[in-house]
Design an enzyme around this catalytic site. Structure first.
Site, mmCIF file in Angstrom:
data_model
loop_
_atom_site.group_PDB
_atom_site.id
_atom_site.type_symbol
_atom_site.label_atom_id
_atom_site.label_comp_id
_atom_site.label_asym_id
_atom_site.label_seq_id
_atom_site.Cartn_x
_atom_site.Cartn_y
_atom_site.Cartn_z
ATOM 1 N N ARG A 130 13.809 -22.101 -4.241
ATOM 2 C CA ARG A 130 13.754 -20.735 -3.529
ATOM 3 C C ARG A 130 15.135 -20.186 -3.837
ATOM 4 N NH1 ARG A 130 14.973 -20.552 1.624
ATOM 5 N NH2 ARG A 130 14.034 -22.828 2.122
ATOM 6 N N LYS A 177 2.356 -4.850 -13.701
ATOM 7 C CA LYS A 177 1.671 -3.745 -14.187
ATOM 8 C C LYS A 177 2.219 -3.896 -15.843
ATOM 9 C CE LYS A 177 0.127 -2.646 -10.479
ATOM 10 N NZ LYS A 177 0.869 -1.741 -9.329
ATOM 11 N N ASP A 225 11.339 3.740 -7.901
ATOM 12 C CA ASP A 225 10.110 2.611 -8.220
ATOM 13 C C ASP A 225 9.876 3.182 -9.663
ATOM 14 O OD1 ASP A 225 7.722 1.578 -9.088
ATOM 15 O OD2 ASP A 225 6.907 1.607 -6.933
HETATM 16 C C1 LIG Z 1 1.221 -1.980 -8.045
HETATM 17 C C2 LIG Z 1 2.490 -0.812 -7.666
HETATM 18 C C3 LIG Z 1 3.135 -1.645 -6.696
HETATM 19 C C4 LIG Z 1 3.037 -2.827 -5.686
HETATM 20 O O1 LIG Z 1 3.030 -3.701 -6.677
HETATM 21 P P1 LIG Z 1 2.252 -5.236 -6.480
HETATM 22 O O2 LIG Z 1 2.871 -6.022 -7.785
HETATM 23 O O3 LIG Z 1 1.029 -5.029 -6.492
HETATM 24 O O4 LIG Z 1 2.927 -5.769 -5.198
HETATM 25 C C5 LIG Z 1 4.341 -0.897 -6.199
HETATM 26 N N1 LIG Z 1 4.656 0.404 -7.110
HETATM 27 C C6 LIG Z 1 3.908 0.845 -7.808
HETATM 28 C C7 LIG Z 1 4.213 2.424 -8.504
HETATM 29 C C8 LIG Z 1 2.568 0.213 -8.313
HETATM 30 O O5 LIG Z 1 1.763 0.789 -9.177
#
Ligand SMILES: *Cc1c(COP(=O)(O)O)cnc(C)c1O
Length: 399
Positions: free
Chosen positions: A56, A208, A183
């Site tokens: 962790r 992604k 993000d």
């Molecule tokens: C999928 C996504 C998230 C969240 O990610 P997870 O890995 O599903 O928790 C956050 N921001 C964007 C733009 C995303 O496409």
């Protein structure tokens, strides 16, 4: 002779450290690390030297992926998490969001980010003001009025593919004393490295494009050295660690990220142009099309390593006069294009926002954000673009 029971537990383990180096990073599942001298264990626990003691607190495989991601982002540090959402929570906490704090965030941000701010953090005493980040006057006014701790935006929004002018937003936020979390899931370091534009934290859903193969759930926060100690310390308490198995897959994913992104961008541009000329398509949203409202910002901001503008792999479009029944038939007719809730995979993926990401909204609320019954999102994969287009053609033209 030692008992078979004892030998079964210890045999073969902890062999002397070899003098060879494997080409690729091994998967290290061990939770605990041993040191011959207690002095060394003490130094690692006291952060006087590098090392691993407990998973962790850090893991060699996960660390290798973090080093690689920080390298691609031209950043000091990357920390990884069990999901993109865990990374977003960590970034918000590291930016100083706590009871009484105010946050300014993009109104059309990722659904779970929206509910994290609007529900979970609201219950903890955090107030979020949602704004249209493409309207800089509105952003400036809200920043002035609310003096927030942090501004949260996404580089390219979902599913309407609006592009945030990251350098302009950073300037406005910093002038108002706010930190900036970007993000960058849709852009990846292939198209944009937000820290170079002054952002304080970059968040990725590694799930992604970075993972890219629909087999990893993970997240990352990329930032400067100043935030490292706080994030590292917080992760010990959050416990939302990225597993070494998935970090190994993500490290493998990074190797082909530029190759995949090059193809995603080229194919998406081709698919978007084709959709735009199709009589059954009423509208196409793609930042690479000259008619896109932020095309000029995108052309300047989003650049591939060769210096050419590129616009990502996400496209959305409106099927002309289509209600839910027609869109469902279109999705069922598609054969190569899979209907799945993720994005950024090697596979082309369709998503119907009315049924999936924006299901919880009423039709009136959806209309307010510009999501109609006929809107479909396409994450363009790395298949041959002519095959993607052929599948769209047969699915669109069958009735
Ligand atoms: C999928 C996504 C998230 C969240 O990610 P997870 O890995 O599903 O928790 C956050 N921001 C964007 C733009 C995303 O496409």
């Amino acid at each position: 002779m030692t008992s078979l029971f004892t030998r079964a537990v210890h045999a073969g383990e902890r062999l002397p450290a070899p003098d060879y180096t494997p080409t690729t990073t091994p998967i290290h599942p061990a939770v605990t690390y041993l040191y011959d001298a207690m002095e060394d264990l003490d130094a690692v626990l006291g952060r006087a030297r590098d090392g691993f003691v407990y998973r962790r607190y850090g893991n060699p495989t996960t660390h290798a992926f973090e080093v690689a991601l920080a390298d691609l982002e031209n950043a000091d540090v990357a920390l990884t998490y069990a999901s993109g959402m865990a990374a977003m929570v960590a970034a918000l906490l590291a930016a100083g969001v706590q009871a009484g704090a105010r946050v300014v965030a993009a109104r059309d941000c990722y659904g779970a980010t929206y509910t994290l701010l609007d529900r979970l953090l609201k219950e903890q005493g955090v107030t979020t003001h949602f704004v249209d980040v493409t309207n800089l006057d509105e952003v400036a006014a809200v920043l002035r009025a609310t003096a927030p701790t942090v501004l949260v935006c996404e580089t390219i929004s979902n599913p309407l593919l609006k592009v945030a002018n990251v350098p302009a937003l950073v300037n406005l936020a910093h002038a108002a004393g706010a930190m900036v979390i970007v993000d960058s899931t849709f852009t990846t370091p292939y198209l944009l490295r937000p820290l170079e534009h002054g952002a304080d934290f970059v968040v990725h859903s590694v799930t992604k494009y970075i993972g890219g193969h629909d087999d990893v759930l993970g997240g990352a926060v990329v930032t400067g050295r100043v935030h490292e100690a706080r994030l590292t310390d917080q992760l010990k308490m959050l416990g939302a660690n990225f597993s070494p198995f998935e970090a190994w897959l993500a490290l493998r994913g990074l190797k082909t990220l530029p190759l995949r992104m090059r193809q995603h961008c080229a194919s998406a541009l081709q698919v978007a142009a084709w959709l735009g000329a199709h009589p059954r398509v009423a509208q196409v949203n793609y930042p690479g099309l000259p008619g896109h409202p932020q095309h000029a910002v995108a052309a300047q901001l989003l650049q591939a390593p060769d210096g050419q503008s590129a616009y990502g792999g996400m496209v959305s479009f409106v099927i002309r006069d289509a209600g839910q029944a027609q869109v469902r038939r279109f999705l069922e007719r598609a054969r190569l294009l899979l209907t799945g809730t993720s994005l950024g995979d090697v596979y082309s993926l369709l998503l119907y926002p009315v049924m999936a990401s924006h299901r919880a909204l009423t039709p009136a609320q959806r209309a307010l954000v510009g999501i109609g019954e006929g809107l479909v999102r396409l994450s363009v994969g790395i298949e041959e673009p002519a095959d993607i287009i052929a599948d769209l053609a047969q699915a669109l033209e069958a009735d």
